[in-house]
Design a protein around this motif. Structure first.
Motif, PDB file in Angstrom:
ATOM      1  N   ALA A 186       0.823  -1.205   0.000  1.00 33.50           N
ATOM      2  CA  ALA A 186       0.000   0.000   0.000  1.00 33.50           C
ATOM      3  C   ALA A 186       0.860   1.260   0.000  1.00 33.50           C
ATOM      4  CB  ALA A 186      -0.940  -0.005   1.198  1.00 33.50           C
ATOM      5  N   ALA A 187       1.984   1.211   0.721  1.00 30.83           N
ATOM      6  CA  ALA A 187       2.901   2.356   0.752  1.00 30.83           C
ATOM      7  C   ALA A 187       3.498   2.620  -0.627  1.00 30.83           C
ATOM      8  CB  ALA A 187       4.009   2.108   1.778  1.00 30.83           C
ATOM      9  N   ILE A 188       3.897   1.554  -1.326  1.00 31.32           N
ATOM     10  CA  ILE A 188       4.446   1.708  -2.681  1.00 31.32           C
ATOM     11  C   ILE A 188       3.370   2.235  -3.622  1.00 31.32           C
ATOM     12  CG2 ILE A 188       5.319   0.443  -4.687  1.00 31.32           C
ATOM     13  CD1 ILE A 188       6.861  -1.360  -2.745  1.00 31.32           C
ATOM     14  N   ALA A 189       2.168   1.667  -3.549  1.00 36.71           N
ATOM     15  CA  ALA A 189       1.074   2.112  -4.426  1.00 36.71           C
ATOM     16  C   ALA A 189       0.684   3.560  -4.153  1.00 36.71           C
ATOM     17  CB  ALA A 189      -0.133   1.199  -4.257  1.00 36.71           C
ATOM     18  N   SER A 190       0.904   4.022  -2.932  1.00 39.57           N
ATOM     19  CA  SER A 190       0.509   5.388  -2.581  1.00 39.57           C
ATOM     20  C   SER A 190       1.331   6.443  -3.317  1.00 39.57           C
ATOM     21  CB  SER A 190       0.630   5.606  -1.068  1.00 39.57           C
ATOM     22  OG  SER A 190       1.988   5.647  -0.660  1.00 39.57           O
ATOM     23  N   ILE A 191       2.515   6.079  -3.827  1.00 41.49           N
ATOM     24  CA  ILE A 191       3.363   7.065  -4.516  1.00 41.49           C
ATOM     25  C   ILE A 191       3.222   7.003  -6.034  1.00 41.49           C
ATOM     26  CG2 ILE A 191       5.030   6.950  -2.624  1.00 41.49           C
ATOM     27  CD1 ILE A 191       6.967   5.578  -4.690  1.00 41.49           C
ATOM     28  N   PHE A 192       2.389   6.109  -6.562  1.00 42.35           N
ATOM     29  CA  PHE A 192       2.258   5.972  -8.017  1.00 42.35           C
ATOM     30  C   PHE A 192       2.005   7.295  -8.742  1.00 42.35           C
ATOM     31  CE2 PHE A 192       0.929   1.188  -8.318  1.00 42.35           C
ATOM     32  CZ  PHE A 192       2.191   0.838  -7.882  1.00 42.35           C
ATOM     33  N   PRO A 193       1.145   8.181  -8.208  1.00 42.61           N
ATOM     34  CA  PRO A 193       0.879   9.420  -8.960  1.00 42.61           C
ATOM     35  C   PRO A 193       2.083  10.345  -9.099  1.00 42.61           C
ATOM     36  CG  PRO A 193      -0.874   8.992  -7.375  1.00 42.61           C
ATOM     37  CD  PRO A 193       0.254   8.054  -7.047  1.00 42.61           C
ATOM     38  N   ASP A 194       3.029  10.310  -8.162  1.00 44.16           N
ATOM     39  CA  ASP A 194       4.174  11.225  -8.224  1.00 44.16           C
ATOM     40  C   ASP A 194       5.397  10.587  -7.549  1.00 44.16           C
ATOM     41  OD1 ASP A 194       5.835  13.379  -8.520  1.00 44.16           O
ATOM     42  OD2 ASP A 194       4.403  14.847  -7.733  1.00 44.16           O
ATOM     43  N   PRO A 195       5.974   9.560  -8.166  1.00 46.60           N
ATOM     44  CA  PRO A 195       7.064   8.806  -7.526  1.00 46.60           C
ATOM     45  C   PRO A 195       8.375   9.572  -7.402  1.00 46.60           C
ATOM     46  CG  PRO A 195       6.743   8.077  -9.789  1.00 46.60           C
ATOM     47  CD  PRO A 195       5.625   9.016  -9.486  1.00 46.60           C
ATOM     48  N   LEU A 196       8.542  10.677  -8.126  1.00 43.08           N
ATOM     49  CA  LEU A 196       9.767  11.472  -7.988  1.00 43.08           C
ATOM     50  C   LEU A 196       9.682  12.428  -6.797  1.00 43.08           C
ATOM     51  CD1 LEU A 196      10.640  12.344 -11.707  1.00 43.08           C
ATOM     52  CD2 LEU A 196      11.399  10.408 -10.316  1.00 43.08           C
ATOM     53  N   LYS A 197       8.486  12.682  -6.343  1.00 40.35           N
ATOM     54  CA  LYS A 197       8.272  13.618  -5.237  1.00 40.35           C
ATOM     55  C   LYS A 197       8.007  12.901  -3.920  1.00 40.35           C
ATOM     56  CE  LYS A 197       5.177  17.427  -3.879  1.00 40.35           C
ATOM     57  NZ  LYS A 197       3.993  18.224  -4.307  1.00 40.35           N
ATOM     58  N   TRP A 198       7.329  11.758  -3.973  1.00 38.76           N
ATOM     59  CA  TRP A 198       6.881  11.071  -2.772  1.00 38.76           C
ATOM     60  C   TRP A 198       7.739   9.844  -2.484  1.00 38.76           C
ATOM     61  CZ3 TRP A 198       1.142  11.017  -4.742  1.00 38.76           C
ATOM     62  CH2 TRP A 198       0.637  12.322  -4.675  1.00 38.76           C
ATOM     63  N   PRO A 200       7.624   6.019  -0.176  1.00 36.58           N
ATOM     64  CA  PRO A 200       6.837   5.109   0.669  1.00 36.58           C
ATOM     65  C   PRO A 200       7.430   4.907   2.056  1.00 36.58           C
ATOM     66  CG  PRO A 200       8.094   3.854  -0.933  1.00 36.58           C
ATOM     67  CD  PRO A 200       8.289   5.306  -1.272  1.00 36.58           C
ATOM     68  N   THR A 201       8.739   5.128   2.195  1.00 35.21           N
ATOM     69  CA  THR A 201       9.405   4.904   3.483  1.00 35.21           C
ATOM     70  C   THR A 201       9.599   6.194   4.280  1.00 35.21           C
ATOM     71  OG1 THR A 201      11.524   5.000   2.311  1.00 35.21           O
ATOM     72  CG2 THR A 201      10.606   2.819   2.746  1.00 35.21           C
ATOM     73  N   ASN A 202       9.379   7.322   3.642  1.00 30.87           N
ATOM     74  CA  ASN A 202       9.444   8.619   4.340  1.00 30.87           C
ATOM     75  C   ASN A 202       8.258   9.465   3.879  1.00 30.87           C
ATOM     76  OD1 ASN A 202      10.385  10.737   5.932  1.00 30.87           O
ATOM     77  ND2 ASN A 202      11.680  11.551   4.295  1.00 30.87           N
ATOM     78  N   PRO A 203       7.041   9.012   4.185  1.00 32.01           N
ATOM     79  CA  PRO A 203       5.850   9.630   3.605  1.00 32.01           C
ATOM     80  C   PRO A 203       5.469  10.940   4.276  1.00 32.01           C
ATOM     81  CG  PRO A 203       5.206   7.883   5.111  1.00 32.01           C
ATOM     82  CD  PRO A 203       6.705   7.862   5.048  1.00 32.01           C
ATOM     83  N   SER A 204       4.932  11.852   3.465  1.00 34.37           N
ATOM     84  CA  SER A 204       4.305  13.049   4.010  1.00 34.37           C
ATOM     85  C   SER A 204       2.963  12.638   4.621  1.00 34.37           C
ATOM     86  CB  SER A 204       4.079  14.069   2.897  1.00 34.37           C
ATOM     87  OG  SER A 204       3.160  13.548   1.938  1.00 34.37           O
ATOM     88  N   SER A 205       2.319  13.549   5.296  1.00 36.56           N
ATOM     89  CA  SER A 205       1.007  13.238   5.885  1.00 36.56           C
ATOM     90  C   SER A 205       0.000  12.884   4.791  1.00 36.56           C
ATOM     91  CB  SER A 205       0.508  14.417   6.719  1.00 36.56           C
ATOM     92  OG  SER A 205       0.419  15.595   5.929  1.00 36.56           O
ATOM     93  N   TYR A 206       0.120  13.542   3.633  1.00 32.45           N
ATOM     94  CA  TYR A 206      -0.789  13.264   2.519  1.00 32.45           C
ATOM     95  C   TYR A 206      -0.583  11.846   1.987  1.00 32.45           C
ATOM     96  CZ  TYR A 206      -2.943  13.475  -2.091  1.00 32.45           C
ATOM     97  OH  TYR A 206      -3.710  13.204  -3.208  1.00 32.45           O
ATOM     98  N   VAL A 207       0.685  11.456   1.789  1.00 30.89           N
ATOM     99  CA  VAL A 207       0.990  10.119   1.279  1.00 30.89           C
ATOM    100  C   VAL A 207       0.592   9.061   2.309  1.00 30.89           C
ATOM    101  CG1 VAL A 207       2.854   8.575   0.545  1.00 30.89           C
ATOM    102  CG2 VAL A 207       2.835  10.954  -0.220  1.00 30.89           C
ATOM    103  N   HIS A 209      -1.849   9.296   4.360  1.00 35.43           N
ATOM    104  CA  HIS A 209      -3.312   9.183   4.283  1.00 35.43           C
ATOM    105  C   HIS A 209      -3.713   8.364   3.060  1.00 35.43           C
ATOM    106  CE1 HIS A 209      -7.492  10.151   4.896  1.00 35.43           C
ATOM    107  NE2 HIS A 209      -7.584  10.684   3.692  1.00 35.43           N
ATOM    108  N   ARG A 210      -2.999   8.537   1.957  1.00 38.87           N
ATOM    109  CA  ARG A 210      -3.265   7.725   0.766  1.00 38.87           C
ATOM    110  C   ARG A 210      -3.053   6.240   1.066  1.00 38.87           C
ATOM    111  NH1 ARG A 210      -3.720   8.827  -4.390  1.00 38.87           N
ATOM    112  NH2 ARG A 210      -2.406   7.042  -4.925  1.00 38.87           N
ATOM    113  N   GLN A 211      -2.001   5.926   1.793  1.00 44.09           N
ATOM    114  CA  GLN A 211      -1.740   4.537   2.171  1.00 44.09           C
ATOM    115  C   GLN A 211      -2.907   3.982   2.989  1.00 44.09           C
ATOM    116  OE1 GLN A 211       1.411   3.954   4.995  1.00 44.09           O
ATOM    117  NE2 GLN A 211       1.628   1.763   4.536  1.00 44.09           N
ATOM    118  N   TYR A 212      -3.400   4.774   3.928  1.00 47.42           N
ATOM    119  CA  TYR A 212      -4.539   4.361   4.757  1.00 47.42           C
ATOM    120  C   TYR A 212      -5.767   4.068   3.887  1.00 47.42           C
ATOM    121  CZ  TYR A 212      -8.788   5.114   7.486  1.00 47.42           C
ATOM    122  OH  TYR A 212     -10.046   5.003   8.027  1.00 47.42           O
ATOM    123  N   LEU A 213      -6.054   4.937   2.918  1.00 46.16           N
ATOM    124  CA  LEU A 213      -7.216   4.735   2.042  1.00 46.16           C
ATOM    125  C   LEU A 213      -7.038   3.506   1.160  1.00 46.16           C
ATOM    126  CD1 LEU A 213      -7.941   8.417   0.910  1.00 46.16           C
ATOM    127  CD2 LEU A 213      -9.172   7.063   2.617  1.00 46.16           C
TER     128      LEU A 213
END
Length: 226
Positions: A186-198, A200-207, A209-213
């Motif tokens: 889920a953490a890896i999938a959460s960065i699919f929209p912007d993998p150069l910015k986000w 999975p191992t150092n997520p912002s609060s937004y990322v 939350h995406r993992q949670y969803l």
């Protein structure tokens, strides 16, 4: 002169359809070696003074953990197994949301993203979107859903110079793709929209939350019958 032009156009159309259909059919059995996005990113790294890097290790469908497949569907295309390449409800939802927001979202299915990643050049234009739709139809005609998912998870950009789920699993979690658990997937999938910015191992609060969803959607999906 008109007859000559029409003959040329006819030959061009036959050649175009012949080549593209053969290309898609070949990739049903042969794994795509490289994409135009990978090459473009490689030159971008060189222009920034970095080393050329395309970290990509192909793994077969059965060597990818079930949670990773479920996470991809939960994050990007929950009707993946039911549609023929296009999710018109998701498109309508994206258009409606984009008309009221400056933060654009996409309505592309996994099939469309695979067509874009594998067969086309990076960028946005109506011409490119038309080619994307065309290759999406060919994929759905000649490939199985299993093959589409396999190619998608092996070609998608997952970091700076990192492509595909095996390279992502090794880079972020130092393990094989087959060993990814649901939280890592889920953490890896959460960065699919912007993998150069986000990350999975150092997520912002937004990322985060995406993992949670995504985890929530994974629980609702039910079994995936490929």
């Amino acid at each position: 002169m008109l007859k000559l032009i029409l003959r040329f156009l006819k030959l061009f159309v036959i050649f175009f359809f012949g080549i593209t259909i053969i290309w898609v059919l070949l990739y049903r059995f042969i794994n795509p070696p490289v994409t135009l996005l990978m090459i473009e990113r490689g030159f971008e790294r060189k222009s920034d003074g970095k080393d050329w890097k395309i970290d990509k290790q192909w793994v077969n469908f059965d060597e990818i953990s079930d949670p990773m497949k479920r996470a991809a569907v939960a994050a990007e295309d929950q009707r993946f197994l039911d549609h023929f390449g296009f999710d018109f409800k998701a498109m309508e939802k994206a258009i409606d949301k984009n008309s009221h927001s400056h933060k654009l979202i996409g309505g592309s299915t996994i099939s469309q993203q695979t067509a874009k990643n594998v067969f086309l050049w990076p960028g946005r234009s109506y011409v490119r979107k038309a080619f994307e739709a065309y290759f999406t139809v060919l994929e759905e005609l000649f490939w199985s859903k299993k093959r589409i998912m396999e190619v998608y998870l092996n070609e998608i950009e997952m970091g700076d110079g990192v492509y595909g789920v095996e390279a992502a699993a090794q880079t972020y979690y130092h393990k094989d793709a087959k060993d990814l658990d649901k939280h890592e997937a889920a953490a890896i999938a959460s960065i699919f929209p912007d993998p150069l910015k986000w990350s999975p191992t150092n997520p912002s609060s937004y990322v985060h939350h995406r993992q949670y969803l995504i985890l929530k959607n994974m629980r609702r999906l039910g079994p995936l019958d490929f």
